[in-house]
Every structure is written in structure tokens, then in C-alpha cells.
Design a protein around this motif. Structure first.
Motif, PDB file in Angstrom:
ATOM      1  N   ILE A 287     -36.729 -24.883 -10.039  1.00 45.47           N
ATOM      2  CA  ILE A 287     -35.754 -25.135  -8.897  1.00 45.47           C
ATOM      3  C   ILE A 287     -34.600 -24.327  -9.001  1.00 45.47           C
ATOM      4  O   ILE A 287     -34.334 -23.659  -7.968  1.00 45.47           O
ATOM      5  CB  ILE A 287     -35.294 -26.618  -9.287  1.00 45.47           C
ATOM      6  CG1 ILE A 287     -36.254 -27.685  -9.132  1.00 45.47           C
ATOM      7  CG2 ILE A 287     -33.962 -26.884  -8.215  1.00 45.47           C
ATOM      8  CD1 ILE A 287     -35.778 -29.043  -9.672  1.00 45.47           C
TER       9      ILE A 287
ATOM     10  N   ARG B 116     -27.946 -23.139   1.987  1.00 39.50           N
ATOM     11  CA  ARG B 116     -26.498 -23.005   1.580  1.00 39.50           C
ATOM     12  C   ARG B 116     -26.730 -24.491   0.306  1.00 39.50           C
ATOM     13  O   ARG B 116     -26.207 -24.402  -0.525  1.00 39.50           O
ATOM     14  CB  ARG B 116     -25.624 -22.997   2.560  1.00 39.50           C
ATOM     15  CG  ARG B 116     -24.179 -22.888   1.643  1.00 39.50           C
ATOM     16  CD  ARG B 116     -23.161 -23.156   2.652  1.00 39.50           C
ATOM     17  NE  ARG B 116     -21.946 -22.181   2.042  1.00 39.50           N
ATOM     18  CZ  ARG B 116     -21.380 -21.413   2.965  1.00 39.50           C
ATOM     19  NH1 ARG B 116     -21.597 -21.401   4.351  1.00 39.50           N
ATOM     20  NH2 ARG B 116     -20.376 -20.488   2.596  1.00 39.50           N
ATOM     21  N   PHE B 117     -27.137 -25.426   1.182  1.00 40.13           N
ATOM     22  CA  PHE B 117     -27.203 -26.856   0.508  1.00 40.13           C
ATOM     23  C   PHE B 117     -28.142 -26.589  -1.093  1.00 40.13           C
ATOM     24  O   PHE B 117     -27.455 -27.154  -1.967  1.00 40.13           O
ATOM     25  CB  PHE B 117     -27.874 -27.918   1.277  1.00 40.13           C
ATOM     26  CG  PHE B 117     -28.354 -29.191   0.613  1.00 40.13           C
ATOM     27  CD1 PHE B 117     -27.404 -29.989   0.476  1.00 40.13           C
ATOM     28  CD2 PHE B 117     -29.615 -29.451   0.115  1.00 40.13           C
ATOM     29  CE1 PHE B 117     -27.703 -31.439  -0.241  1.00 40.13           C
ATOM     30  CE2 PHE B 117     -29.934 -30.503  -0.421  1.00 40.13           C
ATOM     31  CZ  PHE B 117     -28.956 -31.558  -0.572  1.00 40.13           C
ATOM     32  N   GLU B 118     -29.206 -26.108  -0.853  1.00 38.26           N
ATOM     33  CA  GLU B 118     -29.983 -25.637  -1.921  1.00 38.26           C
ATOM     34  C   GLU B 118     -29.239 -24.930  -3.181  1.00 38.26           C
ATOM     35  O   GLU B 118     -29.434 -25.082  -4.230  1.00 38.26           O
ATOM     36  CB  GLU B 118     -31.530 -24.965  -1.783  1.00 38.26           C
ATOM     37  CG  GLU B 118     -32.427 -25.320  -2.871  1.00 38.26           C
ATOM     38  CD  GLU B 118     -33.640 -24.652  -2.521  1.00 38.26           C
ATOM     39  OE1 GLU B 118     -33.881 -24.598  -1.202  1.00 38.26           O
ATOM     40  OE2 GLU B 118     -34.507 -24.411  -3.352  1.00 38.26           O
ATOM     41  N   ARG B 119     -28.410 -23.905  -2.594  1.00 35.25           N
ATOM     42  CA  ARG B 119     -27.846 -23.129  -3.554  1.00 35.25           C
ATOM     43  C   ARG B 119     -26.706 -23.964  -4.254  1.00 35.25           C
ATOM     44  O   ARG B 119     -26.394 -23.856  -5.687  1.00 35.25           O
ATOM     45  CB  ARG B 119     -27.112 -21.957  -2.804  1.00 35.25           C
ATOM     46  CG  ARG B 119     -26.901 -20.822  -3.780  1.00 35.25           C
ATOM     47  CD  ARG B 119     -26.189 -19.634  -2.805  1.00 35.25           C
ATOM     48  NE  ARG B 119     -27.213 -19.390  -1.763  1.00 35.25           N
ATOM     49  CZ  ARG B 119     -28.047 -17.966  -2.286  1.00 35.25           C
ATOM     50  NH1 ARG B 119     -27.632 -17.316  -3.449  1.00 35.25           N
ATOM     51  NH2 ARG B 119     -28.976 -17.686  -1.291  1.00 35.25           N
ATOM     52  N   SER B 120     -25.999 -24.826  -3.458  1.00 37.51           N
ATOM     53  CA  SER B 120     -25.080 -25.638  -4.097  1.00 37.51           C
ATOM     54  C   SER B 120     -25.530 -26.757  -5.055  1.00 37.51           C
ATOM     55  O   SER B 120     -24.976 -27.192  -5.896  1.00 37.51           O
ATOM     56  CB  SER B 120     -23.907 -26.191  -3.162  1.00 37.51           C
ATOM     57  OG  SER B 120     -24.737 -26.756  -1.929  1.00 37.51           O
ATOM     58  N   MET B 121     -26.865 -27.107  -4.801  1.00 31.76           N
ATOM     59  CA  MET B 121     -27.459 -28.072  -5.629  1.00 31.76           C
ATOM     60  C   MET B 121     -27.806 -27.394  -6.774  1.00 31.76           C
ATOM     61  O   MET B 121     -27.809 -28.281  -7.779  1.00 31.76           O
ATOM     62  CB  MET B 121     -28.800 -28.828  -4.761  1.00 31.76           C
ATOM     63  CG  MET B 121     -28.695 -29.962  -3.910  1.00 31.76           C
ATOM     64  SD  MET B 121     -27.571 -31.275  -4.792  1.00 31.76           S
ATOM     65  CE  MET B 121     -28.823 -31.997  -5.995  1.00 31.76           C
ATOM     66  N   ASN B 122     -28.065 -26.265  -6.798  1.00 35.84           N
ATOM     67  CA  ASN B 122     -28.624 -25.530  -7.962  1.00 35.84           C
ATOM     68  C   ASN B 122     -27.331 -25.600  -9.193  1.00 35.84           C
ATOM     69  O   ASN B 122     -27.434 -25.987 -10.303  1.00 35.84           O
ATOM     70  CB  ASN B 122     -28.690 -24.217  -7.754  1.00 35.84           C
ATOM     71  CG  ASN B 122     -30.065 -23.981  -7.401  1.00 35.84           C
ATOM     72  OD1 ASN B 122     -30.965 -24.785  -7.500  1.00 35.84           O
ATOM     73  ND2 ASN B 122     -30.351 -22.600  -6.928  1.00 35.84           N
ATOM     74  N   TYR B 123     -25.838 -25.526  -8.498  1.00 42.85           N
ATOM     75  CA  TYR B 123     -24.987 -25.481  -9.240  1.00 42.85           C
ATOM     76  C   TYR B 123     -24.688 -26.993  -9.844  1.00 42.85           C
ATOM     77  O   TYR B 123     -24.233 -27.309 -11.002  1.00 42.85           O
ATOM     78  CB  TYR B 123     -23.770 -24.956  -8.583  1.00 42.85           C
ATOM     79  CG  TYR B 123     -23.562 -23.708  -8.459  1.00 42.85           C
ATOM     80  CD1 TYR B 123     -23.323 -22.905  -9.729  1.00 42.85           C
ATOM     81  CD2 TYR B 123     -23.796 -23.020  -7.396  1.00 42.85           C
ATOM     82  CE1 TYR B 123     -23.208 -21.580  -9.538  1.00 42.85           C
ATOM     83  CE2 TYR B 123     -23.957 -21.372  -7.345  1.00 42.85           C
ATOM     84  CZ  TYR B 123     -23.690 -20.719  -8.501  1.00 42.85           C
ATOM     85  OH  TYR B 123     -23.533 -19.612  -8.256  1.00 42.85           O
ATOM     86  N   VAL B 124     -24.994 -27.893  -8.949  1.00 42.31           N
ATOM     87  CA  VAL B 124     -25.090 -29.482  -9.451  1.00 42.31           C
ATOM     88  C   VAL B 124     -25.927 -29.716 -10.660  1.00 42.31           C
ATOM     89  O   VAL B 124     -25.512 -29.992 -11.588  1.00 42.31           O
ATOM     90  CB  VAL B 124     -25.534 -30.285  -8.351  1.00 42.31           C
ATOM     91  CG1 VAL B 124     -25.397 -31.709  -9.002  1.00 42.31           C
ATOM     92  CG2 VAL B 124     -24.421 -30.110  -7.390  1.00 42.31           C
ATOM     93  N   VAL B 125     -27.083 -29.157 -10.578  1.00 46.07           N
ATOM     94  CA  VAL B 125     -28.124 -29.037 -11.836  1.00 46.07           C
ATOM     95  C   VAL B 125     -27.585 -28.374 -12.875  1.00 46.07           C
ATOM     96  O   VAL B 125     -27.764 -29.053 -13.803  1.00 46.07           O
ATOM     97  CB  VAL B 125     -29.694 -28.649 -11.080  1.00 46.07           C
ATOM     98  CG1 VAL B 125     -30.590 -28.633 -12.351  1.00 46.07           C
ATOM     99  CG2 VAL B 125     -30.230 -29.372  -9.853  1.00 46.07           C
TER     100      VAL B 125
END
Lengths: 316, 267
Positions: free
Chosen positions: A117, B4-13
Motif C-alpha cells: 500500500i 492526494r488522498f492516497e498519499r495522506s492515507m499512507n501517512y495515516v498507515v
């Protein structure tokens, strides 16, 4: 044991070809025939005395019935036979298998998913997270065990959380439970290893050329197919390394078991590496303890060999 | 395309994952500052002083320093000399010698510790710094020779050949020409050996049955036996044991991570 490097069989392939040139090379490089042996002497002496010799002695002791005080009695392969037949000792090896699931399988599966991911969008600041993920590898196992005892304990953090959210009925002494102690130790193993696995997999995935993904996307592959056809095959080497390191960690987790459960309750968390100590210094069955140690060593050799064979086969 | 959403989701993960890993450690840091049994709330940094005194950590940490200095010092000498021979010279038996050292990296302490105890006790070496250190020197040498050989094989051979043509002997070439260049590899090795020796538990546990050479991790284990009820003091003691390694890690983390991964992947 320090760490487990992955052997490479091709390493010495060019060596024999150069044998003829050796003598002239030595002359040209200006060192005498004895020089390399003299340089190796300190390493060989200390290694022979405190590694090879005790290893040989372990094999010898494993063939005796000895309590550590009186004269040992020749026992042949009796100690190994007991390992194969004694229910409690076999259980110890069974527990090691369960722990391998927690130390190796769960971190690799979770690590693959998370790393895949993360790899889709290159993120900045990975170094910062890497530092955190690696922390459990650096802290002494004794300290990690102390940290987790205060989570799993009767007055521990987990029970406090359960009570706070109205699930106080589930609160218990997790490490004292016949059914839950082994998984509780296993979770500590997952916590210890998952960061290492993540760092390895992320590094491997970062090296996959971008064109491979573009080609897959042109073929109409979705995220899932992309994972199975591009990502997974590309990190087989890293998976092999992660598997070797984590399986070996699962097999030599003496410190953790000693500090959390002492193999209890009722032997439900006893593992081979703990049994070596227990049999030699508590039960005073030195021969049996040595047999367990020798078996453990052989297991680690075999696992290294298998993992590398598999990795070699899929990469070539 | 990557949104951009996916990128910020990465930081959440990444963040959630970091919290899960840090959680148990933050937990004991918090506990170590908590109120010990019989006192009221507030922050209690004096727990560290109490743990230090009651747990005799000045003695155990000193033992740890002594054992670590001996193990790292001796292993460094054996590893650099041996690795230099195996990495830069060609001689009969070099392949066999290398593989024997490689095998040693895989041998678990558990396999050799039982005979080591009985044999070194017979020699009167248990409860001495040598009894605790020498087995660790052997284990460290196995890895160190492998590590330095890998380094010297990839190092620039032209440099030492030039030095030899100038008439420098093997040891002089190694000391004045090779070692300064090899510094990063050597620092990584020292950092790894320090980590393994400082954290080792089984060797000092078995080799010091009377506890005279008890190292810091063992001090923590025995402190645990005495203070199972007072979690604040235990937590403080655990931090005292982890702190030296944690500090070195913060400054040299690049070496830790590179060493532990390269040690496994290289060659």
C-alpha cells in the motif's frame, strides 16, 4: 549466535580459476606464504576454543546420561529418542512452531500488505518511521519483556483498557492462562519482528523499476493483480531474508520466555531454547539439554538451507 | 494516478503503525514516572534513583561496560585481521576457513552454553569477566570475520597494492592505508557488537552462577524477581538498562539498520 546471513553458493566460483595465478600474485603483492594464516590466527584460536570445541562437546554430551556432578553414563541416542517420544519435549517443539507463525508468518503477511500500500505512492520522511519501526530490534529482550508484562499482567494496561470500555469480564492474567499464554508471548514476537520485516520489504519494493508497474497497468492489471504479478515476485529475496531472520528469532527466544512465563503455566509456553537451560541447570539432565541444543542448531541450519534454496530457485 | 488522498492515507498507515510499535515503550516510560506504591500521584523522577540504588545498577552497569569493552575490543582485532586475510589474499584453505566461520554465525548460544559452563567452571573461569566475555568474543568473531571479509573484498585493492609497491608491509598497509578507508564498515561492526553484547542475557546468566559478573539485563531480571509488585520501579529499572543502547541508536541509527540488514543480505 549473532545474526543469520544468507549464504550464497556462487560466492567462491571464481576462486578456483585464479588458483594458478596465486603464487605470482603473492609475490607481486608482497606477502609471505604464512602471512594470511598469521592474520587469521587470533580469530581461529578464539573461535576454535569457544565455539567449535564446545559445539563438539555438546554433541559428545548429548550421547551421555549426566547430572553434571557424577560420572556420566554412555546413553547412545537415548536422549534424542526421548526428544522424539517425550510428550512434554515434543510439545516444546510444537510451541516453537506456533511462535514461528507469530514471529514470521504474521509479520510477513501484514508487512507485505502494508508495504505494498505504502509503495504505491512514494512518501517522504520514511527514514523517521524506519527509526521507530526498528526500535524493538535494538532494545534488550529483557526490557521488551518487562514492557509487555506490564501490558499482559493482572494489573496491566490491557485489563485497565478492557475495564474502562466495559469489558471487565474479559480481564485476566494473560500470561498465566493455559490457553492464552502462548499467543500472548507470540504477540510480543510479532511486535518485535514486524518493524524489521517492514523495513526489509519497503527497501525491496523501492527497488522495483517503475516500468514494470506501467507495463502491468497497460495490460489492465488492477491493484491486486499488480501486487501478485509484479510486487510479490520482485521481493522474493527480501521475503527469504525476512523469513530466515524471524524464524531464527522465534527459535532462540530464551530471554523472552525466561522473563515472561518461565515456560509456564504447566509447560504451555516451554520452547526448545528454554528447555536447554531448564534441563541443564534446573532438572540436571545435561545430556538431554545438550541433545536439545544440538537439535536446535540442526533445525536452524536446515531452515537456512531450505529458505535459501527456495529463494535461489524462484530468483533464477 | 496516485491521488492526494492516497498519499495522506499512507501517512495515516505509517503513523498508526508507529504508535503500535511505540505504545509498549511509551507505556513503561509513563509508568516509570508514576507514583510508587504507598505514595500519591504526580510525577516521580526519583523512581530512577530508587531503582538505581535498590537494584545495584551501578555495579551491574559497570560489569556491562567491562564485558562490552572486552568483547568488542577483542572481536574487532580478530575480525579485522581475519577479514583482511580472507578478503584480500588468496591462499590454500581460505574457502574452507570462510565457511567454517559462516557456520558459526548460525550456531545459537543455546547449543554451546551448556558445555561451556561445565568446561569453563572446571578451569575456574566462571564468575570472571573472561568466562562471560570469551564465548561472546567467539560468536562475535564469526560474524565480524564475515563482515570485514565482505568489506575488504569490495574495497579498492589498487590502494593497498600501491602501498605495497612503496615497500609497506602487510600490517602497515592494513593500519595506515586500509583502516582509515574502512571506517564506516568498522563503525557499523562496532555498533552491532556493542548492541549484541550489551543485550546478551543467556551467556552472563549461565557463566556467572554466583552473580559476581551479572550484567545490566540480568540485574533487571533479578530486580524483577524482588519487585514484581512495584511496577514503577521495575519500569524505571528497565529504562536504565535500555538507555545506553537507545542513546547510541539515536545517534548512529543508520549504522544499526544498515548493519542488521546488510549483515543478512550481503554476499
Amino acid at each position: 549466535m549473532r545474526t543469520a546471513p544468507v549464504l550464497n553458493q556462487h560466492d567462491e566460483s571464481s576462486r578456483t580459476a585464479q588458483r594458478g595465478a596465486r603464487r605470482s600474485a603473492q609475490a607481486a603483492q608482497g606477502y609471505g606464504l604464512a602471512t594470511p594464516y598469521l592474520l587469521l590466527l587470533p580469530a581461529i584460536v578464539v573461535y576454535a576454543c569457544f565455539m567449535l570445541f564446545p559445539l563438539g562437546r555438546a554433541v559428545q554430551l548429548s550421547l551421555y546420561d549426566w547430572n553434571g556432578l557424577t560420572v556420566g553414563v554412555w546413553a547412545g541416542f537415548d536422549n534424542y529418542l526421548r526428544l522424539a517420544t517425550d510428550g512434554e519435549l515434543r510439545a516444546a517443539f510444537g510451541h516453537a512452531l506456533v511462535l514461528i507463525v507469530f514471529y514470521c508468518v504474521i509479520p510477513i503477511v501484514l508487512g507485505l500488505i502494508i508495504a505494498a500500500i505504502l509503495n504505491r505512492a512514494k512518501v517522504k520522511g520514511l527514514g523517521f518511521f524506519r527509526t521507530i519501526y526498528f526500535l524493538p530490534q535494538v532494545i534488550a529482550l529483557v526490557v521488551a519483556a518487562t514492557a509487555w508484562r506490564s501490558i499482559w499482567g493482572l494489573d496491566g494496561s490491557l485489563n485497565a483498557v478492557l475495564k474502562a470500555i466495559g469489558l471487565g469480564g474479559l480481564a485476566q492474567d494473560w500470561l498465566g492462562s493455559y490457553t492464552l499464554a502462548l499467543p500472548a508471548v507470540g504477540v510480543i514476537g510479532t511486535w518485535l519482528e514486524i518493524g524489521l520485516v517492514m523495513v526489509l520489504l519497503l527497501a525491496g519494493m523501492g527497488r522495483i523499476p517503475h516500468e514494470l508497474y506501467e507495463a502491468a497497468r497497460l495490460d489492465g492489471a488492477g491493484a491486486v493483480r499488480e501486487f501478485f504479478s509484479v510486487t510479490l515476485p520482485s521481493v522474493r529475496g527480501e521475503i527469504a531474508v525476512a523469513a530466515t531472520l524471524t524464524i531464527v528469532a522465534a527459535l532462540k527466544n530464551f530471554d523472552l520466555v525466561y522473563m515472561t512465563t518461565h515456560g509456564g503455566p504447566g509447560g504451555t509456553t516451554s520452547v526448545p531454547s528454554y528447555e536447554v537451560y531448564n534441563q541443564a541447570f534446573m532438572v540436571k539432565q545435561v545430556g538431554l539439554a545438550s541433545a536439545i541444543g544440538v537439535t536446535l542448531t540442526l533445525l536452524i541450519f536446515i531452515i537456512n538451507l531450505i529458505v535459501n534454496r527456495v529463494a535461489d530457485k524462484v530468483t533464477s | 494516478m496516485i491521488s492526494r488522498f492516497e498519499r495522506s492515507m499512507n501517512y495515516v498507515v505509517l503513523g498508526v503503525f508507529a504508535i503500535l510499535i511505540l505504545g509498549p515503550l511509551v507505556n513503561i516510560v509513563t509508568q516509570s514516572l508514576g507514583a510508587p506504591i504507598g505514595t500519591s500521584g504526580g510525577i516521580h523522577p526519583e523512581n530512577f534513583v530508587t531503582a538505581w540504588e535498590q537494584g545495584q545498577f551501578s555495579k551491574y552497569l559497570l560489569n556491562s561496560v567491562l564485558v562490552t569493552v572486552v568483547v568488542v575490543g577483542l572481536s574487532l582485532v580478530t575480525s579485522v585481521l581475519g577479514g583482511y586475510a580472507l578478503g584480500t589474499m588468496r591462499f590454500p584453505g581460505s574457502g574452507a576457513i570462510f565457511y567454517v566461520f559462516l557456520l558459526g554465525i548460525m550456531v545459537p548460544t543455546e547449543a554451546i552454553i551448556v558445555p561451556l559452563f561445565f568446561d569453563l567452571r572446571a578451569l575456574g573461569l566462571t564468575d570472571t569477566v573472561w568466562g562471560v566475555a570469551l564465548p561472546q568474543v567467539a560468536m562475535s568473531t564469526a560474524f565480524g570475520v564475515y563482515w570485514m571479509r565482505t568489506y575488504f573484498r569490495s574495497s579498492n585493492r589498487a590502494v593497498s597494492e600501491a602501498a605495497r609497491i612503496d615497500g609497506a608491509g602487510t600490517l602497515r598497509t592494513l593500519w595506515f592505508v586500509q583502516l582509515p578507508i574502512a571506517r564506516p564498515a568498522i563503525i557499523t561492526l562496532v555498533v552491532l557488537l556493542f548492541l549484541w553484547t550489551w543485550n546478551d542475557f543467556l551467556t552472563p546468566l549461565v557463566m556467572s552462577p554466583r552473580g559476581t559478573m551479572r550484567t545490566a539485563p540480568l540485574g533487571l531480571a533479578f530486580f524483577t524477581g524482588q519487585h514484581t509488585t512495584d511496577t514503577t520501579l521495575l519500569a524505571a529499572a528497565a529504562i536504565l538498562v535500555a538507555l545506553p543502547v537507545a542513546i547510541v541508536y539515536l545517534f548512529l541509527q543508520r549504522h544499526f539498520i544498515r548493519g542488521m540488514i546488510d549483515g543478512a543480505v550481503k554476499d
